[in-house]
Design an enzyme around this catalytic site. Structure first.
Site: not given
Ligand code: PLP
Length: 355
Positions: A100, A167, A191
């Site tokens: 990511w 993030d 998540k």
């Molecule tokens: C799942 C995830 C993403 C991507 O998220 P989307 O909502 O599918 O764009 C980005 N960063 C992390 C840490 C993730 O777990």
């Protein structure tokens, strides 16, 4: 009953799903579905207001920050953050701690210079890079608090002279964080916060408006702040279910309360991985994630039969990501410790059978 260890979209509390189902049929006794009311109605505005209030309360968001519910997932934030924070000709620092983070780096490069100040790529991201200097001439530093695919998590953050962009998609609301240490936090909901389709953004107002760029409205945090996340039609249902999940979290004692449960769940599972001679952890112990527990088997030929045993026990979603292999048990907030014990029992049963 299923034990849902899926990495995302992940498990939601059963009570929340029941309330959400009811809201689809008859929202708050209105005789209408949450899916068919105006986002400008008083009923929906109350949902959005409560969602924002709960985020502020649960994370103790200080004055001077805005809470937004946007679309496009965390992946859109990979671009939106540099669009709003990286001046023309400027550069930003990134910590490369997983796939990511790599994707975030790729998007930032569309807007300016990217300096990767630390990486754990050489070990396939089995640890969190911790030793790095933050260059003085960067607009911000970007980190990933929890690396969903590799199962590493930052257990400590750092003070920074430049805004920290984080993030937090896969560990937001799993523990207390000091929001004041960050300039921008973003998280896709699916998540640990709600269903797919909405992305939480917490941004410090005074870091905006400094790039000299013209930013199209939908990609401009300022427009979204001024519109109260309703510059256009927001993802009403995803916001509603996120709000219900945050209510559930508050009733459970908030992030400090859930942190204790998350520690207990993670400790129990890692203890079994370390004890059981058939299994081994993937990451360095000090950086192990409390949300995504990655492990492999000493004998790769055991993996298929173990997966089959899991299926028999109603354990779903434990197959590892293709870039790590083995297993990944995601133990998000809504997963009860009883499910963790079902997995541990399966590991012990498998050991007995394979003596
Ligand atoms: C799942 C995830 C993403 C991507 O998220 P989307 O909502 O599918 O764009 C980005 N960063 C992390 C840490 C993730 O777990």
């Amino acid at each position: 009953m299923k034990h849902n260890f899926g990495a995302g979209p992940g498990i939601l509390p059963h009570e929340v799903l029941k309330q959400a189902a009811e809201g689809v049929l008859n929202f708050n006794g209105t005789g209408l579905s949450i899916l068919e009311i105006s986002h400008r109605s008083a009923d929906f505005e109350a949902v959005l207001d409560e969602a924002v209030k709960l985020v502020k309360e649960l994370l103790n968001v200080p004055e001077g920050y805005s809470v937004l519910f946007l679309q496009g997932g965390a992946s859109t934030q990979f671009a939106m953050a540099p669009y709003n924070l990286l001046p023309e000709g400027g550069k930003a620092a990134y910590v490369e701690s997983g796939v990511w983070a790599k994707k975030a780096i790729k998007e930032a490069a569309y807007f300016g210079g990217v300096e990767v100040v630390a990486t754990s790529k050489e070990s396939n991201f089995t640890y969190i890079p911790k030793k790095f200097d933050i260059p003085k001439d960067v607009a911000y530093i970007h980190i990933t608090s929890n690396n969903t695919i590799y199962g590493t998590e930052m257990h400590e953050f750092f003070k920074s002279p430049v805004p920290v962009v984080c993030d937090m998609s896969s560990d937001i609301f799993s523990r207390p964080v000091n929001v004041a240490d960050f300039g921008l936090i973003y998280a896709g909901a699916q998540k640990n916060m709600g269903p797919a389709g909405v992305t939480l953004v917490i941004v410090k107002n005074d870091i905006l408006g400094k790039t000299g760029r013209n930013i199209p409205s939908m990609f401009n945090y300022q427009t979204q702040i001024e519109g109260g996340s309703m510059y256009n039609t927001p993802p009403c249902f995803a916001i509603y279910v996120s709000m219900l999940t945050l209510r559930w979290l508050k009733a459970k004692g908030g992030v400090a309360g859930i942190e204790q449960e998350n520690i207990a769940k993670a400790n129990a599972l890692y203890a079994e991985i370390d004890r059981n001679p058939l299994f081994k952890g993937v990451c360095v112990p000090e950086d192990r994630s409390r949300m995504n527990v990655c492990f492999v088997m000493e004998n790769p030929e055991h993996e298929k039969p173990f997966l089959k045993l899991c299926e028999e026990k109603g354990i779903v979603g434990v197959k590892g990501h293709r870039s790590v292999g083995g297993f990944r048990a995601s133990i998000y907030n809504a997963l009860p410790i009883t499910s963790v014990h079902v997995l541990i029992d399966a590991m012990q049963e498998f050991q007995e059978k394979n003596k």
